[in-house]
Scaffold this motif. Structure first.
Motif: not given
Length: 288
Positions: A235-239, A244-254, A270-274
């Motif tokens: 999970a430290e990998d930027d990709r 993960a941020s996109e999955i959370i934002d779109r509500g696709l999975a836990h 640093v990446l600005g992801v939630d």
């Protein structure tokens, strides 16, 4: 599946709303429950309110607008995903949705035609194309129409038929095959659509179009309906963090992210992801 038709003008056309109203009137006479949808609209206005009242389906105003021009400019794909979602919800409550294309108030004509064509394809909405050009003689309109129909095909949109000025519908060279060519007296108020044209639209059984964007929407909707838990290692990998941020934002999975919580949180900042809502689990934790 509920049918949809996309009313689309080839350029700035003052008759677009009048044609939508005439079509709604004729569909109502045939006991069709009609919904109305404007894929691109800056905001609700009196024209929309009047047309929704005319349809008489008590459709909430907020269900009638897909996206604003600003949203289209910022991210067309994301705006179209929102349109697909809203249209899909509306289709569940009516027999047929009349989509009213944009009015060319924001963009130059070729670009706006292209955007409307892309939207029609992604909404899987056959196009009823309005062919009017005061600069063209009636005998030239079929050739003009062929160019527009070919342009729709290039964007994977299906042209159901044409609405053309009275006096030009008897030309033998309209593009084929089309479900209908409807002649309208644009000098008459109010405009009218024939019962035959409305019946043809209702009865049309055209092959559907499933664009990559629509396929993505359908997969996402299924995922939201049956949320699963996904474990993402490294999970430290930027990709991984961006995904993960996109999955959370779109509500696709836990999500469970495997990595050092402090490192993951710092890198996310640093990446600005939630990552709100994701569980971050240290795989070296002896309590596991």
């Amino acid at each position: 599946m509920t049918k949809t038709v996309y009313l689309m003008a080839t350029a700035d056309n003052p008759h677009l709303t009048a044609i939508a109203a005439a079509l709604v009137d004729q569909l109502l006479r045939q006991s069709v429950k009609v919904g109305l949808f404007w894929p691109i609209r800056p905001a609700a206005d009196q024209t929309m309110t009047d047309l929704l009242a005319r349809a008489g389906a008590n459709q909430p105003l907020e269900t009638a607008i897909g996206a604003s021009y600003n949203q289209v400019h910022q991210d067309l794909d994301q705006a179209m995903m929102a349109m697909i979602g809203k249209l899909t919800d509306l289709q569940a409550s009516v027999d047929l949705v009349v989509c009213v294309g944009s009015d060319y108030s924001d963009l130059i004509a070729p670009m706006e035609f292209s955007i409307n064509a892309k939207i029609a394809a992604n909404l899987d909405a056959p196009v009823l194309l309005i062919i009017t050009d005061p600069a063209q003689s009636p005998s030239d309109l079929p050739a003009q129409a062929r160019l527009y129909v070919d342009a729709l095909r290039e964007k994977y949109a299906t042209c159901m038929g044409l609405i053309v000025p009275s006096g030009s519908a008897d030309q033998a060279h309209w593009p084929k095959p089309l479900s209908l060519v409807e002649a309208v007296d644009f000098g008459h108020t109010p405009l009218s659509i024939s019962p035959q044209a409305a019946s043809t639209i209702v009865a049309a059984d055209l092959p559907g179009v499933r664009t990559p964007l629509r396929f993505q929407f359908e997969l996402a909707r299924r995922a939201r309906a049956d949320l699963r838990t996904i474990i993402l290692p490294e999970a430290e990998d930027d990709r991984i963090l961006k995904a993960a941020s996109e999955i959370i934002d779109r509500g696709l999975a836990h999500l469970i992210l495997l990595g050092d919580p402090a490192v993951v949180a710092a890198q996310a900042k640093v990446l600005g992801v939630d990552l709100t809502g994701a569980r971050i689990q240290d795989p070296t934790d002896p309590k596991l």
